[in-house]
Scaffold this active site. Structure first.
Site, PDB file in Angstrom:
ATOM      1  CD1 TRP A 185      -3.030  -5.312   8.258  1.00 53.31           C
ATOM      2  CD2 TRP A 185      -2.368  -5.768   6.487  1.00 53.31           C
ATOM      3  NE1 TRP A 185      -3.402  -6.366   8.347  1.00 53.31           N
ATOM      4  CE2 TRP A 185      -3.069  -6.504   6.969  1.00 53.31           C
ATOM      5  CE3 TRP A 185      -1.444  -5.233   4.923  1.00 53.31           C
ATOM      6  CZ2 TRP A 185      -2.706  -7.951   6.448  1.00 53.31           C
ATOM      7  CZ3 TRP A 185      -1.704  -6.763   4.832  1.00 53.31           C
ATOM      8  CH2 TRP A 185      -1.999  -8.157   5.024  1.00 53.31           C
ATOM      9  CB  THR A 186       1.506   1.108   5.170  1.00 57.36           C
ATOM     10  OG1 THR A 186       1.820  -0.348   3.514  1.00 57.36           O
ATOM     11  CG2 THR A 186       2.571  -0.049   6.089  1.00 57.36           C
ATOM     12  CG  HIS A 213      -5.498  -8.626  -1.587  1.00 55.94           C
ATOM     13  ND1 HIS A 213      -5.624  -7.599  -1.263  1.00 55.94           N
ATOM     14  CD2 HIS A 213      -6.496  -9.157  -0.893  1.00 55.94           C
ATOM     15  CE1 HIS A 213      -6.354  -6.976   0.076  1.00 55.94           C
ATOM     16  NE2 HIS A 213      -7.078  -8.439   0.069  1.00 55.94           N
ATOM     17  CG  ASP A 244      -4.198  -1.514  10.319  1.00 61.35           C
ATOM     18  OD1 ASP A 244      -4.493  -2.698  10.625  1.00 61.35           O
ATOM     19  OD2 ASP A 244      -5.382  -1.621   9.285  1.00 61.35           O
ATOM     20  CD  GLU A 259      -9.874  -8.660   2.808  1.00 55.26           C
ATOM     21  OE1 GLU A 259     -10.045  -8.468   3.774  1.00 55.26           O
ATOM     22  OE2 GLU A 259      -8.826  -7.709   2.082  1.00 55.26           O
ATOM     23  CG  ASP A 310      -2.625  -5.875  -1.035  1.00 50.94           C
ATOM     24  OD1 ASP A 310      -3.766  -5.680  -1.691  1.00 50.94           O
ATOM     25  OD2 ASP A 310      -2.643  -6.313  -0.210  1.00 50.94           O
ATOM     26  NE  ARG A 340      -3.083  -2.671   0.297  1.00 53.22           N
ATOM     27  CZ  ARG A 340      -3.879  -4.291   1.301  1.00 53.22           C
ATOM     28  NH1 ARG A 340      -2.476  -3.833   2.416  1.00 53.22           N
ATOM     29  NH2 ARG A 340      -4.855  -4.348   1.303  1.00 53.22           N
TER      30      ARG A 340
END
Ligand code: TNX
Length: 613
Positions: free
Chosen positions: A550-551, A342, A501, A406, A271, A242
Site C-alpha cells: 500500500w503506497t 474506496h 507498508d 472497508e 481508490d 494512492r
C-alpha cells in the site's frame, strides 16, 4: 544420461572423500573408500569447496549425483553407514537446499561433486518449442546483465555439442515443477512450461552477483535441484491508487516478482485517492478521477496538505502491454476495481454514482471515505458492468478483484434508493445490501467466465457463490477459517506480516504506516499461511498468499523498493518453499548474498540488521 554403475560409485566415493578431507573425519568404512580412490583425485577435489549437503540429522552425507539416482542410492546403501558430524552452522540447520544462494529455497537439492561449468558466448541455449519465451528471457538476461550473447536456437532433437544450456518441456510435471542439473557437460532445465521458467530463475541466482570485468565467461557450480512450489498463488499487490507509478516501474516490479518465482501481480487500480485505468466509455474517470489537488503531509491524520496536483492513469494499450510483459514471466496480472467502498474517485467523476449526488472530490488524505457507490440505484450497477466489460477486455485473468473492504454504511442508511432496494429484495439490513451488491457483480462476472476475489469483508452478510476470499485483517486466521468453513478458496494477505507498508523496525525514520505496528523481516519470514486451526480437509482451500504494498507513504520508486526489500524475498520463501525447510538463521545467511543481488538489480533495499524488531 545414465552413467555406468562404476562411474556413479566412484562419484560417491569422491564426494565422500572430499568431505572427509575438508572436515578431517574418517573411520572404518571411510578409510577403505579413501584407499580406493588415489592421491591425484584427492588433491583435485581438495581445491573445490564447499560441498553442499548433509541430511537433517546432520550425520549422513547425501551423496546422490543427479545423473544416476538409483544406482548411487543402491551403492551408497551397499557402502554402509557413513558417519560424519557436521561442523558448520549451515549444516546444523540441516537440509542441503539451504546452502545454495537461492531464494526461495528449493524443495530438494542433491549433493553433487564440486566443480563448475563455464558459460561463454560459444554456449548454445537450446530449447524445445513451447519454451521459446523462456529461452528468450534467459538469452536477454545474459545479454542485458552480463553483456554475454548466447546462441539461442530450437532443439533439433539430437544431443549435440557439449557446454550447452538445454531447456526441456516435460508434460508429466505439475505447474511450477522443474529440475535443474548442472554438470560438466551441460546445464539442463526440465519442467512444465512455468517450471522451466522457475528453473531459469534458480540458474540466474547461481550466476555471479558482481558483473565480472570479462563478462565473456560465467562460472556456474554443479547442482542437482528438484523443485516445485508449495502454493499455487504467490502474489504481490502494488497500490497505484494512492500514488501513481509509471509503466517502467511496474515492469521492474513484475521482474522483482518473477525473480522470486511469484506468479501473481495484483494491481490495485482504483481508490478514494485516484482512478488509474483508462475507461473509454467514462472519460471523466480519467479527466477528474485520476487527479487530486494535493496530498496530506506527514503521518495520518497529517499536518497539512502539500497542494501539489498528483495523479495519472494507464491507457488501455499500456495495460495490455503490461499484461503481455507479465505473461512472458509467467505472471498473471489481476486488476482490482474497488467497490462499493474506496470509490470516491469514481464518485467525483460521476456524482450520480453516490447516494447524495455530491459534489465529491478525489480524496487528499489517507483513510477511507463515507461516500461509497450507491447500492440502491440501478444506474450504479449499469455503470460498473460497463466498466468491467472494458476491464475484462484488457485483463484475460481468471480472477477479477472487486475489493469489498472497508465500506461504511452511513450513507446507505440515509439513502432512499438503498432503503427501497433493501425492502424490494427483502434484505435484513445494510450489511445484507452489501452482500446483494457483491453477489450481483459476482454473477455478472461469473457469466463471463471470471471469478471474483474480494477482501474478507465480503464474507459478512453471506458469501457470494464462487468468490475467492483475500484474508487481510489481523493475522488472516479468522478470515481464512470463515472462508474454508464456507467452502471458499482463500488467499492469505494478512496485515500482520505481509503488509509491506508497515515499518520494518521500530527505529524506522522514514514515513511508514502508523496503524499496524512493526513488521520486521523476521515476522514476515515466520508467518505461516496454514494456521494450526485448519484441518487437513481445509488445506486444499488455501490457494496461497500475497504481500501487499500500500503506497500511502511511498511517493517514489526508491521508497517502494526500500519497503519491499528484503521482505518480499521473505514472503517468496513462505509461499514457495516446503515449510520444513524454512529456517530463519539460514535465511539470514542467504540474505547477505541477496543484498548483493539487489545491488546487481540496481534496487534500493532496507539494510537494517534483519534481527532488529
Ligand atoms: C487497509 S487492506 C486497506 C488499504 C490500506 C491499508 C493500509 C485493505 C483491504 N484495505 O486500503 O491502504 O490498510 O495499510
Amino acid at each position: 544420461m545414465i552413467l555406468t554403475k562404476s562411474i556413479a560409485m566412484r562419484t560417491v566415493q569422491l564426494l565422500f572423500l572430499s568431505v572427509l578431507l575438508v572436515f578431517g573425519r574418517a573411520e572404518g568404512q571411510e578409510l577403505k573408500l579413501m584407499a580406493l580412490i588415489g592421491d591425484s583425485l584427492i588433491s583435485k577435489q581438495m581445491s573445490k569447496t564447499p560441498l553442499w549437503g548433509w541430511d537433517k540429522a546432520g550425520s549422513v552425507i547425501k551423496a546422490v549425483p543427479s545423473w544416476d539416482h538409483h544406482a548411487v542410492e543402491t551403492n551408497a546403501a551397499k557402502a554402509g553407514k557413513w558417519q560424519f558430524i557436521p561442523e558448520t552452522p549451515a549444516a546444523e540447520e540441516g537440509a542441503v537446499s539451504q546452502d545454495l544462494p537461492i531464494i526461495p529455497v528449493p524443495a530438494q537439492v542433491n549433493a553433487v561433486a564440486p566443480g563448475h561449468i563455464t558459460i561463454t558466448s560459444k554456449t548454445s541455449l537450446v530449447f524445445e518449442i513451447p519454451l521459446e519465451r523462456s529461452a528468450l528471457y534467459l538469452g536477454n538476461y545474459c545479454r542485458d546483465v552480463y553483456r554475454l550473447n548466447l546462441c539461442v536456437r530450437p532443439s533439433t532433437g539430437k544431443k549435440s555439442a557439449k557446454n550447452r544450456i538445454s531447456l526441456e518441456f516435460d508434460s508429466t510435471m505439475v505447474p511450477g515443477q522443474y529440475t535443474l542439473r548442472i554438470s560438466d557437460k551441460e546445464i539442463r532445465i526440465r519442467g512444465s512450461a512455468d517450471g522451466v521458467f522457475y528453473g531459469i530463475q534458480s540458474l540466474i541466482q547461481l550466476l555471479p552477483v558482481t558483473v565480472p570485468d570479462r563478462a565473456d565467461k560465467l562460472e556456474v557450480p554443479f547442482v542437482d535441484i528438484a523443485d516445485m512450489p508449495r502454493f499455487e498463488y504467490r502474489g504481490m499487490l502494488l497500490d497505484v491508487g494512492r500514488h501513481f507509478f509509471g509503466v517502467g516501474f511496474l515492469k521492474k516490479c513484475i521482474d522483482y516478482a518473477a525473480y522470486h518465482k511469484m506468479n501473481i501481480f495484483h494491481l490495485h487500480l482504483t481508490d478514494d485517492q485516484g482512478w488509474r485505468i483508462e475507461i473509454k466509455r467514462y472519460p471523466m474517470l480519467n479527466q477528474i478521477g485520476s487527479w487530486r489537488n494535493g496530498t496530506m503531509i506527514g503521518l495520518y491524520p497529517g499536518t497539512g496538505n502539500d497542494s501539489i496536483r498528483h495523479g495519472g492513469y494507464y491507457t488501455q494499450d499500456e495495460l495490455k502491454e503490461l499484461v503481455a510483459y507479465a505473461r512472458d514471466r509467467f505472471i498473471t496480472l489481476i486488476p482490482e476495481i474497488e467497490m462499493p467502498g474506496h470509490s470516491l474517485a469514481a464518485l467525483a467523476s460521476y456524482p450520480y454514482l453516490g447516494c447524495t449526488g455530491g459534489p465529491y472530490r478525489v480524496k487528499e488524505s489517507w483513510g477511507y471515505s463515507d461516500d461509497v457507490f450507491c447500492a440502491g440505484k440501478e444506474s450504479t450497477y449499469e455503470f460498473i458492468q460497463h466498466l468491467l466489460d472494458e476491464v475484462m477486455e484488457i485483463f484475460p485473468s481468471k480472477y477479477i478483484h472487486i475489493g469489498g473492504d472497508e465500506c461504511p454504511k452511513e450513507r446507505w442508511q440515509q439513502c432512499a434508493a438503498c432503503q427501497a432496494k433493501i425492502k424490494e429484495k427483502g434484505l435484513a439490513d445494510e450489511q445484507a445490501l452489501q452482500h446483494y451488491f457483491v453477489t450481483r457483480i459476482q454473477q455478472y462476472l461469473s457469466a463471463k467466465g471470471r471469478t471474483i476475489i474480494g477482501w474478507d469483508e465480503i464474507l459478512e452478510g453471506g458469501t457470494a457463490p464462487d468468490a475467492v476470499i483475500m484474508s487481510w485483517r489481523g493475522d488472516g486466521e479468522q478470515g481464512c477459517l470463515n472462508a474454508v468453513r464456507a467452502k471458499r478458496h482463500v488467499i492469505l494477505a494478512p496485515s500482520y506480516g505481509f503488509y509491506l507498508d508497515y515499518p520494518q523496525t521500530s527505529t524506522e525514520d522514514s514515513l511508514a504506516a502508523n496503524w499496524g505496528g512493526v513488521t520486521s523481516v523476521r515476522k514476515t519470514y515466520q508467518y505461516e499461511p496454514a494456521n494450526k486451526k485448519l484441518t487437513p480437509a481445509d488445506i486444499p482451500w488455501i490457494l496461497g498468499g500475497q504481500a501487499n504494498v500500500w503506497t500511502e507513504y511511498m511517493s517514489n520508486e526508491s521508497k517502494v523498493e526500500y519497503m519491499i526489500f528484503p521482505r518480499l524475498s521473505a514472503v517468496s520463501e513462505v509461499l514457495w518453499s516446503p515449510m520444513e525447510l524454512r529456517s530463519w538463521e539460514n535465511f539470514k545467511n542467504r540474505l547477505d548474498f541477496q543484498y548483493k543481488r539487489y545491488r546487481l538489480w540496481g534496487a534500493v533495499f532496507n539494510p537494517a540488521d534483519p534481527d532488529l524488531e
